[in-house]
Design a protein around this motif. Structure first.
Motif, mmCIF file in Angstrom:
data_model
loop_
_atom_site.group_PDB
_atom_site.id
_atom_site.type_symbol
_atom_site.label_atom_id
_atom_site.label_comp_id
_atom_site.label_asym_id
_atom_site.label_seq_id
_atom_site.Cartn_x
_atom_site.Cartn_y
_atom_site.Cartn_z
ATOM 1 N N ALA A 30 0.812 -1.222 0.000
ATOM 2 C CA ALA A 30 0.000 0.000 0.000
ATOM 3 C C ALA A 30 0.839 1.263 0.000
ATOM 4 O O ALA A 30 0.618 2.184 -0.798
ATOM 5 N N GLY A 31 1.823 1.352 0.884
ATOM 6 C CA GLY A 31 2.627 2.572 0.979
ATOM 7 C C GLY A 31 3.659 2.709 -0.119
ATOM 8 O O GLY A 31 3.829 3.776 -0.706
ATOM 9 N N VAL B 99 2.572 4.147 -3.509
ATOM 10 C CA VAL B 99 2.422 5.604 -3.539
ATOM 11 C C VAL B 99 3.792 6.266 -3.648
ATOM 12 O O VAL B 99 4.003 7.184 -4.452
ATOM 13 N N MET C 210 -3.484 -3.194 -4.831
ATOM 14 C CA MET C 210 -2.947 -2.068 -4.065
ATOM 15 C C MET C 210 -2.456 -0.941 -4.977
ATOM 16 O O MET C 210 -2.646 0.239 -4.681
ATOM 17 N N PHE D 285 -4.017 2.728 -4.604
ATOM 18 C CA PHE D 285 -3.137 3.746 -4.038
ATOM 19 C C PHE D 285 -2.133 4.329 -5.038
ATOM 20 O O PHE D 285 -1.926 5.541 -5.071
ATOM 21 N N THR E 293 -3.747 6.411 -8.165
ATOM 22 C CA THR E 293 -4.397 7.657 -7.760
ATOM 23 C C THR E 293 -3.434 8.674 -7.160
ATOM 24 O O THR E 293 -3.805 9.829 -6.956
ATOM 25 N N ALA E 294 -2.195 8.257 -6.858
ATOM 26 C CA ALA E 294 -1.267 9.127 -6.127
ATOM 27 C C ALA E 294 -0.983 10.463 -6.825
ATOM 28 O O ALA E 294 -1.073 11.525 -6.192
ATOM 29 N N TYR F 134 -0.949 11.198 4.691
ATOM 30 C CA TYR F 134 -1.480 10.016 4.009
ATOM 31 C C TYR F 134 -0.362 9.026 3.697
ATOM 32 O O TYR F 134 -0.472 7.819 3.963
ATOM 33 N N LEU G 259 0.389 5.106 5.320
ATOM 34 C CA LEU G 259 0.517 3.904 4.501
ATOM 35 C C LEU G 259 1.870 3.231 4.699
ATOM 36 O O LEU G 259 1.971 2.000 4.731
#
Length: 431
Positions: free
Chosen positions: A254-255, A258, A380, A384, A387-388, A407, A411
């Motif tokens: 997830a993180g 991004v 993921m 995420f 859309t980043a 945000y 993440l």
């Protein structure tokens, strides 16, 4: 989880030269596919108003980035479909098919009519092309991560896995080089008028090169000698048996997705359109930072082969918890500063993405490895990563840049916690 068997010793020794040639062929194809994917984000500020007519350049860019994000929605489907192909028909077959699909999407964008020519239909064509590329890109992850991990010698799997993101970054660098060269040769206005088409057309042509290279790849021993899924029902059952590993990839990814799609792909477009960075200087800064990223990636692979995957992943997480706010707040209209900030971010990002193919592949048995890696990762990235750039640009227009940093930190923290809960896999053989 199914216990894996070891890779034969001859795969590490007598067959090494052939495997290196195979690795090179896989990397070249990967470079071409990631070039096709990345060129959209890099050139979005230039062609946005060709497809979307709004009140200003920012609104057109937001619409273009929205299409970028929508393309990611196809990635989970691509991860499942091409992962299923890779687990049933072979890694090579899946890699070749995804390469052709990506190239077709790039060619469609390169010849697409503009809003002035056909109105709203131009945006529809752009959207359909991105959906096609999203499908292909989800498949690329599923097959390429698995392929590289399976052909690598077990004791050097971390190092060999860094070749994947070296080739990925080479595609980004190639796209950035073409953008910087185009801006230098034709000028920024020409890029906005017509020259933005050239990198997409080139991507379509280069797809033929990628097709040839991937058709000549050898299939992996782990696939040819191991168990394989033969139906969708069997695949779903195998995925269910590995639900803990699926959940781990969700948390780990997830993180970092991004971080990656901001600092490796989208930050130059953001800096050019929102911070006033000169277009030519911003693109050259992107090239320099990504070249530095490529050079330093093998360091993390070697460290993971010596000390384990988890310590390297933890290094990435701790650093980005500390640096996410400073890195974003220091961006201004200086291309030189942008290049330095990108270099710092990408160096520590390499601690995760460099060894990610090895770590993720080691969590699954052969029968479901491609699907097990590709599906949760693509989900993921769709939620995420895709859309980043849009989220960052939208928050900036509302003077809420700090919210994006919060945000990102949240993440990254989820990924760090997941790392602590994930077993060490260094030295685990594959079957």
């Amino acid at each position: 989880m199914t216990a894996p068997i070891s890779v034969p010793a001859k795969a590490s020794a007598g067959q090494a030269p052939g495997k290196i040639r195979t690795l090179f062929g896989a990397g070249i194809g990967n470079t071409l596919e990631w070039y096709d994917w990345s060129v959209y984000a890099i050139f979005a500020p230039f062609f946005a108003k060709q497809f979307f007519v709004g009140g200003n350049a920012t609104s057109a860019l937001l619409s273009t980035l929205a299409v970028f994000a929508v393309g990611f929605l196809m990635r989970p489907l691509g991860g499942f479909f091409f992962g299923w192909l890779a687990d049933r028909r072979g890694r090579r077959f899946s890699l070749t098919t995804s390469m052709v699909t990506m190239a077709v999407g790039s060619l469609i964008i390169g010849i697409a009519p503009t809003h002035d020519a056909i109105g709203v239909g131009a945006a529809v064509i752009l959207l359909l092309a991105r959906l096609l590329q999203g499908l292909a890109h989800g498949g690329e992850i599923a097959a390429s991560y698995t392929y590289v991990a399976e052909i690598a010698p077990g004791e050097r799997r971390g190092l060999w896995s860094t070749s994947l993101y070296i080739s990925v970054t080479a595609g980004i660098v190639l796209a950035s080089l073409i953008g910087a060269a185009g801006s230098s040769l034709f000028g920024e206005q020409a890029l906005r008028d017509w020259a933005w088409r050239l990198p997409f057309l080139l991507g379509g042509v280069l797809g033929l090169v990628g097709l040839y290279l991937r058709r000549t790849l050898e299939e992996t021993e782990a696939y040819t000698e191991g168990a394989r899924t033969r139906s969708t029902r069997e695949l779903l059952r195998a995925l269910a048996r590995n639900k803990k590993s699926l959940a781990r990839i969700l948390g780990l990814t997830a993180g970092v997705t991004v971080v990656y799609y901001i600092w490796a792909v989208g930050i130059s477009g953001f800096a050019i359109s929102s911070k006033g960075v000169d277009a030519t200087g911003g693109l050259w800064a992107t090239v320099a930072a990504n070249v530095f990223f490529m050079i330093t990636l093998p360091l993390w692979g070697k460290l993971s082969d010596r000390f384990g995957r988890k310590p390297v992943f933890i290094t990435y997480g701790v650093v980005f918890l500390a640096l996410s706010f400073p890195l974003m707040s220091l961006i201004n209209d200086s291309a030189l500063r942008l290049g330095v900030l990108m270099g710092v971010a990408l160096f520590f990002l390499g601690a995760f993405v460099g060894i990610m193919p090895a770590y993720f592949a080691e969590l699954f048995p052969t029968e479901v490895r491609a699907s097990g890696v590709g599906v949760p990762y693509s989900v993921m990235v769709a939620i995420f990563g895709g859309t980043a750039p849009y989220v960052l640009t939208w928050l900036h227009t509302h003077q809420l840049d700090w919210v994006f940093s919060c945000y990102l930190v949240a993440l990254v923290a989820i990924g760090l916690i997941t790392t602590f809960l994930t077993p060490e896999t260094k030295g685990r053989p594959l079957t």
